[in-house]
Design an enzyme around this catalytic site. Structure first.
Site, PDB file in Angstrom:
ATOM      1  CD  GLU A 179      -1.441  -4.712  50.884  1.00 49.69           C
ATOM      2  OE1 GLU A 179      -1.164  -4.331  49.741  1.00 49.69           O
ATOM      3  OE2 GLU A 179      -2.207  -4.090  51.639  1.00 49.69           O
ATOM      4  CD  GLU A 372      -0.044  -1.766  54.883  1.00 49.66           C
ATOM      5  OE1 GLU A 372      -0.843  -1.238  54.085  1.00 49.66           O
ATOM      6  OE2 GLU A 372       0.953  -2.398  54.518  1.00 49.66           O
TER       7      GLU A 372
END
Ligand code: BG6
Length: 475
Positions: A179, A372
């Site tokens: 991320e 995710e």
């Protein structure tokens, strides 16, 4: 059949959120070891405290987490029971280089991941490995200022190369930075620390810091891609983006501009450099207008160009909405009245996942990998099987949209990994009681509990989903 035969079904975690063993096997301190559990009554905004070092009378949930370090065989066996084809975890940098700047790697740390990957491979479970998932060595923060410092680029590359060489025959799928874009909001000090080891200084221009830090991370990622492909040309090395699609509130043309501005600076900038290998015009213009000067060295741009990623992995939890604020002359966030939110205020939007798959696929024409997706729920401790029907509904609705993206929209998708298939410590709040798992772990926010693992109802449901290659989503 909409999903290819080799589709990678499974789940994902990060080392610091489940391993524990914070001082075992020669491990050094990481940024995750100095973060407490968030306090406050507003689930959506509570934040973890960062302490300078490990202090007495403080509870640090990552120190023990769910003690996967000592339970990994039992846990991998449970995931294998669900039929996992892939399992994503990260390698804790501090197990391999305890201080980040050590000359030699720590053999005991290397051995732990050898054993872990062997255990997965025993069940034909493909390891998907993140190199840097919110766990920089604390020493790199204190001594070098984290990724502010260009020296840390080569320390990361040394760590990456050490892992590539050691696990060359065990791991094919790699991810450089988790991320990377979730630090884009500079008002949020927590992500600067967890992502990049940056502690903002009083009065500094945070955007200047953000763009310098991300330049270093892009370089580190690109260098790792280049070196990784030299070691094994079959390696698939990807970037990882936190994707919150941002919708314009209405068809007011200025709201479309708000959307473009938000997506460019929070998402596409990061994807563009990783996938296209150069800085996009909109960001160069923004730097010029804001007086931001990113220090680069000769050859940097060439490295970015040569080190483009093989695929895009991303997390998806929620979508957001923006509108143009004429007074402030900038985009502002607003609520989406069409969707519900989780207990933590995350807006639940399955169609947003299809939208995400489409916009990334069209822009980059690269394979995508959902690494995710999931929902954190309050699930009180009980000895009964947890009837997590709302989790099942969440996943069924999201997977149905993924299916449409593959079947109807032509998206090339490598796999689907749920977040936290076993209950783990929340990254954002440090809570154990923000539970994502198919497997319940007996432990609470204060560290009480005996760590027993117990399948929830969703465990058997996901097993059926995998066995039917995504065809059977019924509860
Ligand atoms: C992503 C991270 O931001 O979301 C994970 O990559 C994190 O590390 C996950 O755990 C869910 O967020 P949280 O704050 O609910 O744990």
């Amino acid at each position: 059949m909409s999903f290819p035969k080799e589709f990678l079904w499974g789940g994902a975690v990060a080392a610091h959120q489940l391993e524990g063993g914070w001082q075992d096997g020669g491990k050094g301190l990481s940024v995750a070891d100095v973060m407490t559990v968030a306090e406050g009554d507003n689930d959506a905004t509570k934040q973890r405290k960062i302490t300078e070092s490990v202090l007495p009378d403080h509870y640090y949930p990552n120190h023990e987490a769910i003690d996967f370090y000592h339970h990994y065989k039992e846990d991998i066996a449970l995931l294998a029971k669900m039929g996992f084809k892939a399992f994503r975890t990260s390698i804790a940098w501090t197990r391999i280089f305890p201080n980040g700047d050590d000359e030699q790697p720590n053999e005991e740390g290397l051995k732990f991941y050898d054993d872990l990957f062997d255990e997965m491979l025993k069940y034909n479970m493909e390891p998907v490995v993140t190199l840097c998932h919110f766990e920089l060595p604390l020493n790199l923060v204190k001594k070098y200022g984290g990724f502010r410092n260009r020296k840390v680029v080569d320390m990361f590359v040394k760590f990456a190369v050490t892992c590539f060489k050691r696990y060359e025959n065990k791991v094919k799928y790699w991810i450089t930075f988790n991320e990377i874009n979730n630090q884009a909001d500079v008002n949020f000090e927590f992500t600067a620390f967890t992502n990049s080891g940056v502690l903002y200084k009083e009065g500094e221009n945070r955007y200047q810091t953000l763009y310098q830090v991300t330049h270093h991370e892009f370089l580190a990622s690109a260098k790792a891609v280049i070196e990784g492909h030299k070691i094994n040309p079959d390696f698939q090395i990807g970037c990882m983006l936190a994707v919150n699609p941002i919708y314009p509130e209405t068809c007011n043309p200025m709201n479309q501009i708000a959307q473009v501005k938000e997506l460019d600076t929070r998402l596409f900038f990061y994807g563009d450099v990783h996938c296209r290998g150069h800085y996009p015009a909109y960001i160069l213009k923004l730097w010029e207008k804001e007086g931001i000067e990113v220090k680069m060295e000769d050859g940097d741009l060439e490295i970015l160009d040569k080190g483009k990623v093989d695929y895009i992995s991303f997390s998806y939890y929620q979508s957001l909405v923006t509108k143009w604020d004429e007074t402030a002359k900038k985009p502002v966030r607003t609520k989406n009245s069409y969707v519900k939110a989780s207990d933590w205020g995350w807006q639940i939007d399955p169609v947003g996942l299809r939208y995400t798959l489409n916009i990334l696929s069209e822009r980059y024409e690269l394979p995508l990998f959902i690494v995710e997706n999931g929902i954190g729920l309050h699930e009180p401790m009980t000895t009964e099987e947890i009837q997590d029907d709302s989790r099942i509904a969440y996943f069924a609705e999201h997977i149905a949209q993924v299916k449409k993206a593959v079947e109807d929209d032509g998206v090339a998708l490598m796999g689907y990994l749920t977040w936290g298939p076993i209950d783990i410590v929340s990254a954002g709040t440090g809570e154990m009681e923000k539970r994502y798992g198919f497997i319940y772990v007996d432990k609470d926010n204060k560290g009480n509990g005996n760590l027993t693992r117990r399948p929830k109802k969703s465990f058997y449901w996901y097993k059926k989903v995998i066995a039917s290659n995504g065809e059977d989503l019924a509860n």
